[in-house]
Design an enzyme around this catalytic site. Structure first.
Site, PDB file in Angstrom:
ATOM      1  N   GLU A 115       0.567  -1.020  -0.186  1.00  7.61           N
ATOM      2  CA  GLU A 115      -0.187   0.100   0.041  1.00  7.61           C
ATOM      3  C   GLU A 115       0.828   1.460   0.538  1.00  7.61           C
ATOM      4  O   GLU A 115       0.257   2.090   0.758  1.00  7.61           O
ATOM      5  CB  GLU A 115      -0.863   0.035   1.056  1.00  7.61           C
ATOM      6  CG  GLU A 115      -2.004  -0.646   1.524  1.00  7.61           C
ATOM      7  CD  GLU A 115      -3.133  -1.441   0.216  1.00  7.61           C
ATOM      8  OE1 GLU A 115      -2.845  -0.867  -0.771  1.00  7.61           O
ATOM      9  OE2 GLU A 115      -3.429  -2.542   0.020  1.00  7.61           O
ATOM     10  N   HIS A 139      -2.787   2.657   8.677  1.00  9.98           N
ATOM     11  CA  HIS A 139      -4.071   1.260   8.122  1.00  9.98           C
ATOM     12  C   HIS A 139      -4.527   0.139   8.620  1.00  9.98           C
ATOM     13  O   HIS A 139      -3.034  -0.554   9.409  1.00  9.98           O
ATOM     14  CB  HIS A 139      -3.062   1.378   6.626  1.00  9.98           C
ATOM     15  CG  HIS A 139      -4.366  -0.368   6.150  1.00  9.98           C
ATOM     16  ND1 HIS A 139      -6.014  -0.282   5.735  1.00  9.98           N
ATOM     17  CD2 HIS A 139      -4.130  -1.321   4.991  1.00  9.98           C
ATOM     18  CE1 HIS A 139      -6.359  -0.942   5.479  1.00  9.98           C
ATOM     19  NE2 HIS A 139      -5.443  -1.942   5.063  1.00  9.98           N
ATOM     20  N   HIS A 141      -7.034  -3.174   9.979  1.00 14.52           N
ATOM     21  CA  HIS A 141      -8.561  -4.068   9.127  1.00 14.52           C
ATOM     22  C   HIS A 141      -9.320  -4.380  10.676  1.00 14.52           C
ATOM     23  O   HIS A 141      -9.517  -5.117  11.601  1.00 14.52           O
ATOM     24  CB  HIS A 141      -7.915  -5.331   8.759  1.00 14.52           C
ATOM     25  CG  HIS A 141      -6.822  -5.322   7.799  1.00 14.52           C
ATOM     26  ND1 HIS A 141      -6.349  -6.345   7.022  1.00 14.52           N
ATOM     27  CD2 HIS A 141      -7.302  -4.354   7.234  1.00 14.52           C
ATOM     28  CE1 HIS A 141      -5.966  -6.317   6.721  1.00 14.52           C
ATOM     29  NE2 HIS A 141      -6.378  -4.955   6.000  1.00 14.52           N
ATOM     30  N   GLU A 169     -18.323  12.004  22.658  1.00 16.57           N
ATOM     31  CA  GLU A 169     -16.919  12.200  22.015  1.00 16.57           C
ATOM     32  C   GLU A 169     -16.765  12.096  20.604  1.00 16.57           C
ATOM     33  O   GLU A 169     -15.932  12.871  19.804  1.00 16.57           O
ATOM     34  CB  GLU A 169     -16.095  12.547  22.609  1.00 16.57           C
ATOM     35  CG  GLU A 169     -15.998  12.066  24.209  1.00 16.57           C
ATOM     36  CD  GLU A 169     -15.458  12.942  25.157  1.00 16.57           C
ATOM     37  OE1 GLU A 169     -14.807  13.008  24.312  1.00 16.57           O
ATOM     38  OE2 GLU A 169     -15.796  13.739  25.655  1.00 16.57           O
ATOM     39  N   HIS A 210     -12.699  -4.124   4.313  1.00 14.20           N
ATOM     40  CA  HIS A 210     -11.421  -4.439   3.911  1.00 14.20           C
ATOM     41  C   HIS A 210     -10.781  -3.493   5.402  1.00 14.20           C
ATOM     42  O   HIS A 210     -10.047  -4.180   6.025  1.00 14.20           O
ATOM     43  CB  HIS A 210     -10.406  -3.367   2.478  1.00 14.20           C
ATOM     44  CG  HIS A 210      -9.125  -3.359   2.911  1.00 14.20           C
ATOM     45  ND1 HIS A 210      -8.591  -3.849   1.655  1.00 14.20           N
ATOM     46  CD2 HIS A 210      -8.248  -3.813   3.681  1.00 14.20           C
ATOM     47  CE1 HIS A 210      -7.804  -3.840   1.534  1.00 14.20           C
ATOM     48  NE2 HIS A 210      -6.994  -3.724   2.729  1.00 14.20           N
TER      49      HIS A 210
HETATM   50  P1  13P Z   1       1.745  -5.659   2.950  1.00 15.72           P
HETATM   51  O1  13P Z   1       1.646  -6.770   3.826  1.00 15.72           O
HETATM   52  O2  13P Z   1       1.960  -5.697   2.004  1.00 15.72           O
HETATM   53  O3  13P Z   1       1.477  -4.381   3.615  1.00 15.72           O
HETATM   54  O4  13P Z   1      -0.017  -5.474   3.171  1.00 15.72           O
HETATM   55  C1  13P Z   1      -1.383  -6.254   3.872  1.00 15.72           C
HETATM   56  C2  13P Z   1      -2.423  -4.775   4.221  1.00 15.72           C
HETATM   57  O5  13P Z   1      -3.543  -4.107   4.724  1.00 15.72           O
HETATM   58  C3  13P Z   1      -3.118  -4.776   2.359  1.00 15.72           C
HETATM   59  O6  13P Z   1      -3.784  -3.983   2.269  1.00 15.72           O
HETATM   60 ZN    ZN Z   2      -5.934  -4.093   4.335  1.00 12.98          ZN
END
Ligand code: 13P
Ligand code: ZN
Length: 277
Positions: A115, A139, A141, A169, A210
């Site tokens: 990413e 980023h 999940h 809040e 995602h």
């Molecule tokens: P990477 O292992 O390349 O960082 O990918 C993980 C991920 O969350 C892709 O969106």
């Molecule tokens: Zn991801």
């Protein structure tokens, strides 16, 4: 000074490790990047090497020419950041055109996250729109937020309003709302373009089915934003599971307006639309 003794590296590792403990980083899920200050670079540059090849970023970010970033590796696990930092993350240097980068430390037998285009395009936008204040792109999940992307319409207005209503809040923590990118193939330039467009106005952008991207000036700020949004999503799911979606009471648009006044935040009226429940 050794890279791992520097405060930015300690903060970087703590952020990813804390995210793993929250359950946001299954396997290699999620990635983190930090735009280093001139002082950070000065402190650790004795460890840098120019031996590795110059590689394409996959996006053009002239606004980041010459910058150094700490970034997690592709396929690397956040749970190993603390155990094996030199395999799990590294430092890259962006060339003078903003088209290529070189790994100057760490990322042993690895490369930066897939990413990287999204991280760097987001950094370029935030460097410009925050006068250089924002330095961290995170980023993850987060489970509860991902679940919401199967239930709510994929619209910024709806995600923002629903999450604001879940904790008083929330509108103070993300008054600008949150952006939503529909399902797209991850890891490429196209999703980076869509995400960075939304980063012009939001600090949090959802990737449907995602995860979430957050931007902030410190690791605490991005972690706190991720945490708040996932917790608000968890409350939404709990309330909906028990009530079937019909709440007895909630925070009303007028409540939000009163909150905005006292907390000195601006809440866009497009999020304060009328609704049935
Ligand atoms: P990477 O292992 O390349 O960082 O990918 C993980 C991920 O969350 C892709 O969106
Ligand atoms: Zn991801």
């Amino acid at each position: 000074m050794k890279v791992l003794e520097a405060q930015f590296a300690k903060n970087f590792i703590k952020c990813g490790t804390d995210g793993f403990k929250q359950g946001w980083h299954e396997r290699n899920g999620g990635n983190l990047s930090y735009r280093m200050t001139a002082e950070d670079v000065e402190e650790v540059k004795e460890n840098f090497s120019e031996d590795r090849e110059l590689l394409p970023i996959g996006a053009c970010v002239p606004g980041l020419a010459g910058e150094y970033f700490a970034v997690t590796g592709t396929g690397r696990y956040m749970r190993n950041l603390e155990l094996d930092p030199e395999q799990s993350f590294g430092i890259i240097h962006v060339d003078e055109k903003g088209e290529n980068y070189r790994i100057v430390w760490g990322l042993k037998d690895s490369r930066p996250t897939s990413e990287l285009p999204t991280h760097l395009m987001n950094h370029e936008v935030k460097k410009r729109t925050t006068q250089g204040k924002h330095r961290v792109i995170y980023h993850a999940h987060p489970t509860n937020l991902i679940a919401l992307t199967f239930i709510l319409p994929l619209e910024s207005e709806v995600f923002t309003r629903e999450l604001w209503e879940m904790m008083t809040e929330c509108p103070v923590i993300f008054p600008e709302g949150i952006g939503v990118v529909p399902w797209m193939v991850p890891g490429g330039r196209q999703i980076a373009v869509e995400t960075s467009k939304l980063m012009e106005q939001y600090n949090a952008v959802v990737w449907a089915m995602h995860g979430l991207f957050c931007s902030g000036s410190t690791f605490d700020e991005v972690f706190g934003l991720m945490h708040t949004i996932d917790k608000a999503s968890e409350i939404w799911l709990k309330v909906a599971s028990v009530t079937g979606g019909k709440k007895r009471q909630t925070i009303t648009p007028d409540n939000f307006r009163a909150l905005a006044k006292d907390f000195h935040v601006t809440l866009d009226e497009r999020f304060l639309y009328r609704k049935e429940s």
